[in-house]
Design a protein around this motif. Structure first.
Motif, mmCIF file in Angstrom:
data_model
loop_
_atom_site.group_PDB
_atom_site.id
_atom_site.type_symbol
_atom_site.label_atom_id
_atom_site.label_comp_id
_atom_site.label_asym_id
_atom_site.label_seq_id
_atom_site.Cartn_x
_atom_site.Cartn_y
_atom_site.Cartn_z
ATOM 1 N N ASP A 16 -36.019 2.885 -67.577
ATOM 2 C CA ASP A 16 -37.297 2.994 -66.868
ATOM 3 C C ASP A 16 -37.088 2.995 -65.354
ATOM 4 O OD1 ASP A 16 -38.959 3.212 -69.067
ATOM 5 O OD2 ASP A 16 -39.418 1.068 -69.161
ATOM 6 N N HIS A 52 -40.197 -3.055 -63.173
ATOM 7 C CA HIS A 52 -39.238 -2.720 -64.230
ATOM 8 C C HIS A 52 -37.899 -3.416 -63.983
ATOM 9 C CE1 HIS A 52 -41.727 0.080 -66.450
ATOM 10 N NE2 HIS A 52 -42.138 0.564 -65.297
ATOM 11 N N HIS A 55 -35.186 -1.039 -70.016
ATOM 12 C CA HIS A 55 -35.750 -1.261 -68.681
ATOM 13 C C HIS A 55 -34.905 -0.566 -67.611
ATOM 14 C CE1 HIS A 55 -39.088 -3.771 -69.782
ATOM 15 N NE2 HIS A 55 -38.295 -4.453 -70.570
ATOM 16 N N TRP A 72 -38.366 -6.977 -65.112
ATOM 17 C CA TRP A 72 -38.342 -7.040 -66.572
ATOM 18 C C TRP A 72 -36.907 -6.932 -67.082
ATOM 19 C CZ3 TRP A 72 -41.910 -8.817 -69.661
ATOM 20 C CH2 TRP A 72 -43.241 -8.790 -69.269
ATOM 21 N N CYS A 100 -38.270 5.703 -62.768
ATOM 22 C CA CYS A 100 -39.149 5.361 -61.638
ATOM 23 C C CYS A 100 -38.665 5.986 -60.339
ATOM 24 C CB CYS A 100 -39.234 3.845 -61.471
ATOM 25 S SG CYS A 100 -40.314 3.026 -62.647
#
Length: 109
Positions: A82, A36, A79, A39, A86
């Motif tokens: 995210d 992530h 992202h 990204w 995470c």
């Protein structure tokens, strides 16, 4: 018109997206946090490309270009959200660290 958009709202929206695409996307976990992050960096590169190709001030006056810039910045934030998910970083934890860093930077020079 003032519009607030909170970290908690972003996180909840990302949770909803992750749930919808759980069979297609990498799961949210510490093991996928690195992906992530990569990204997010890729999306930041797309933001940089817009500025590099069009100049620093063009997104201020060209509505289409501005829309593209804001959309790419939104991808960066998605992202980013995210990554927070995470690693289980809450809005409160982020606010505390951000505030401490702000105060440290205010005393720098």
């Amino acid at each position: 018109m003032t519009v607030d958009f909170s970290v908690n709202e972003m996180l909840e929206m990302q949770r909803t997206l992750q749930e919808k695409y759980k069979d297609k996307w990498e799961p949210i976990s510490p093991e996928t946090g690195r992906s992530h992050l990569l990204w997010m960096i890729g999306e930041a590169g797309e933001v940089i490309d817009i500025i590099k190709k069009n100049g620093d001030t063009e997104p201020l006056v060209d509505a289409v270009l501005r829309k593209n810039l804001v959309e790419e910045l939104s991808d960066v934030l998605m992202h980013y959200s995210d990554i927070l998910l995470c690693y289980g970083i809450s809005a409160g934890e982020l606010k505390q660290a951000y505030t401490e860093k702000f105060e440290k930077n205010m005393k720098r020079w």
